[in-house]
Enzyme design. Structure first.
Site, mmCIF file in Angstrom:
data_model
loop_
_atom_site.group_PDB
_atom_site.id
_atom_site.type_symbol
_atom_site.label_atom_id
_atom_site.label_comp_id
_atom_site.label_asym_id
_atom_site.label_seq_id
_atom_site.Cartn_x
_atom_site.Cartn_y
_atom_site.Cartn_z
ATOM 1 N N HIS A 98 -0.179 4.457 7.287
ATOM 2 C CA HIS A 98 0.263 5.069 6.036
ATOM 3 C C HIS A 98 0.656 6.536 6.194
ATOM 4 O O HIS A 98 -0.116 7.320 6.740
ATOM 5 C CB HIS A 98 -0.844 4.944 4.990
ATOM 6 C CG HIS A 98 -1.246 3.529 4.745
ATOM 7 N ND1 HIS A 98 -2.471 3.030 5.128
ATOM 8 C CD2 HIS A 98 -0.565 2.495 4.199
ATOM 9 C CE1 HIS A 98 -2.540 1.740 4.796
ATOM 10 N NE2 HIS A 98 -1.397 1.392 4.246
ATOM 11 N N SER B 252 0.806 -1.228 0.000
ATOM 12 C CA SER B 252 0.000 0.000 0.000
ATOM 13 C C SER B 252 0.836 1.273 0.000
ATOM 14 O O SER B 252 0.322 2.336 -0.315
ATOM 15 C CB SER B 252 -0.935 0.014 1.212
ATOM 16 O OG SER B 252 -0.190 -0.174 2.405
ATOM 17 N N ASP C 169 -3.154 7.658 8.286
ATOM 18 C CA ASP C 169 -3.956 6.721 9.094
ATOM 19 C C ASP C 169 -3.003 5.914 9.967
ATOM 20 O O ASP C 169 -1.840 6.296 10.135
ATOM 21 C CB ASP C 169 -4.882 5.870 8.210
ATOM 22 C CG ASP C 169 -4.132 4.892 7.309
ATOM 23 O OD1 ASP C 169 -2.920 4.645 7.546
ATOM 24 O OD2 ASP C 169 -4.752 4.363 6.359
#
Ligand code: NAG
Ligand code: NAG
Ligand code: NAG
Length: 361
Positions: free
Chosen positions: A329, A38, A326
């Protein structure tokens, strides 16, 4: 964006000479192929028909794109900045429907992916699947452009990877027993072994330039700190998973050095995200951050639960103050700082070459 003039030039050359405009396509900057998790997935996961949480929900994307794109940040990711520095267009997603313009590169990354097939199995495209997608793309390109042009494209391209974080973080945070079946050293060896295999396979097809990163101190993102609070009542980083990151970070340069000695013409870059991250976590204000422990968006202690954009969550007032958007990330601001170091940082933080040098070589 930047390539419109060279497109026109290609068109003119083509019309004037009836030659295949190979010289146009292999422009001064090589293509960028993106693999991993991600930290690098610019939206592939949106197109997966699995239960992996999709991040194409507001406020992801709010800062730069003004709409959610599937990127796990408020704005751009590291590869977005790298492609900008390399004067390439934003790199298209492998899974994006429609006509592909593959010659600037392709993004194969998938949020949640690890080097091991067991990591988030069935939910994401693991590194092996990303490799077979790359092989697929190569076949398609060969039919379109011919073998020799594809060979040039692949050998001048840079291949960047963000991989390993989930192999360590997922078992620890999900309290899985997989880590108890191996010694730490054996487990790390498997992760590194699978990364090595993928690089060897890309080399066989023609890739020569590889950009990798060490892992962050994985005990320090909000998601790990929150778990530490729950488990021990402690307020620091979660040592248990940082230890794994350290072992990984020690093994990675050794593996790449060995690869280079085996694979003729192979070069690489390793960015030390561990050192760069630690410097920021220890002295946030020096780097323009006010908050490095708590997430900007999410819920629960430290807003570490990855519920950003879902039914109930909190959002910080000023995302520019935060390192983490978050629970895991980084914000666009943090991504920019890392991308800049990867691109033209000094050998203390990125070695033996930075990405700028790798592109130029
Ligand atoms: C994790 O697993 C261990 C044993 O497998 C158990 O004792 C512990 O309570 C679990 N912790 C959480 C947070 O689920
Ligand atoms: C790759 O990972 C698998 C587990 O997913 C492991 O069995 C295998 O030995 C690893 N390969 C290498 C070369 O380390
Ligand atoms: C947001 O934070 C940044 C970085 O600390 C600061 O420069 C900026 O002035 C802040 N903006 C507002 C509206 O407070």
């Amino acid at each position: 964006m930047g390539s419109s003039r060279s497109d026109i030039l290609c068109f003119l050359v083509l019309c004037a000479s009836f030659l295949v405009p190979a010289s146009c396509r292999s422009n001064s900057h090589g293509a960028l192929f993106i693999f991993g998790d991600s930290f690098y997935d610019a939206g592939n996961n949106i197109y997966l028909n699995t239960n992996i949480p999709k991040l194409n929900i507001f406020p992801y994307g709010e800062t730069y794109f003004k709409h959610p794109t599937g990127r796990a940040s408020d704005g751009r990711l590291i590869p977005d900045f790298i492609s900008e520095f390399a004067k390439l267009q934003l790199i298209p997603l492998y899974l994006q429907p429609g006509n592909h313009h593959f010659t600037d590169g392709v993004n194969f990354a998938s949020g949640g992916a690890g080097a091991l097939v067991e990591t988030n199995q069935g939910l994401i495209m693991d590194l092996k699947t990303q490799l077979s997608n790359f092989k697929n793309m190569e076949k398609q390109l060969r039919q379109k452009l011919g073998a020799s042009e594809v060979k040039t494209l692949l050998s001048t391209a840079v291949y960047i990877f963000s991989i390993g974080t989930n192999d360590y973080l997922v078992p620890v945070t999900s309290n899985s027993t997989v880590l108890q079946s191996y010694s730490k050293k054996e487990y790390v060896k498997m992760v590194i072994g699978n990364i090595t295999t993928v690089i060897q396979e890309i080399y066989k097809i023609g890739g020569r330039k590889f950009g990798l990163s060490k892992l962050l101190p994985l005990g320090c993102p909000p998601i790990s700190r929150a778990l530490e609070i729950v488990r021990t009542g402690g307020s620091g980083c979660m040592e248990e998973v940082t230890v794994l990151a350290k072992l990984h970070n020690r093994a990675l340069p050794k593996a790449l050095k060995e690869l280079k000695s085996q694979l003729k013409g192979c070069t690489y870059s390793i960015f030390d995200a561990y050192t760069a991250g630690t410097a920021i976590f220890n002295n946030p204000s020096k780097y323009g951050f006010e908050e490095v422990k708590m997430a900007c968006c999410g819920s629960g202690p430290l807003r570490a639960s990855i519920t950003c954009g879902q039914k109930v969550y909190q959002l910080c007032d000023n995302v520019s103050e935060y390192f983490f958007f978050d629970g895991i990330h980084p914000t666009e601001k943090a991504n920019y700082q890392f991308a800049k170091l990867m691109w033209d940082g000094s050998p203390e933080i990125v070695k033996p070459y930075n990405l700028k040098t790798l592109f130029e070589k």
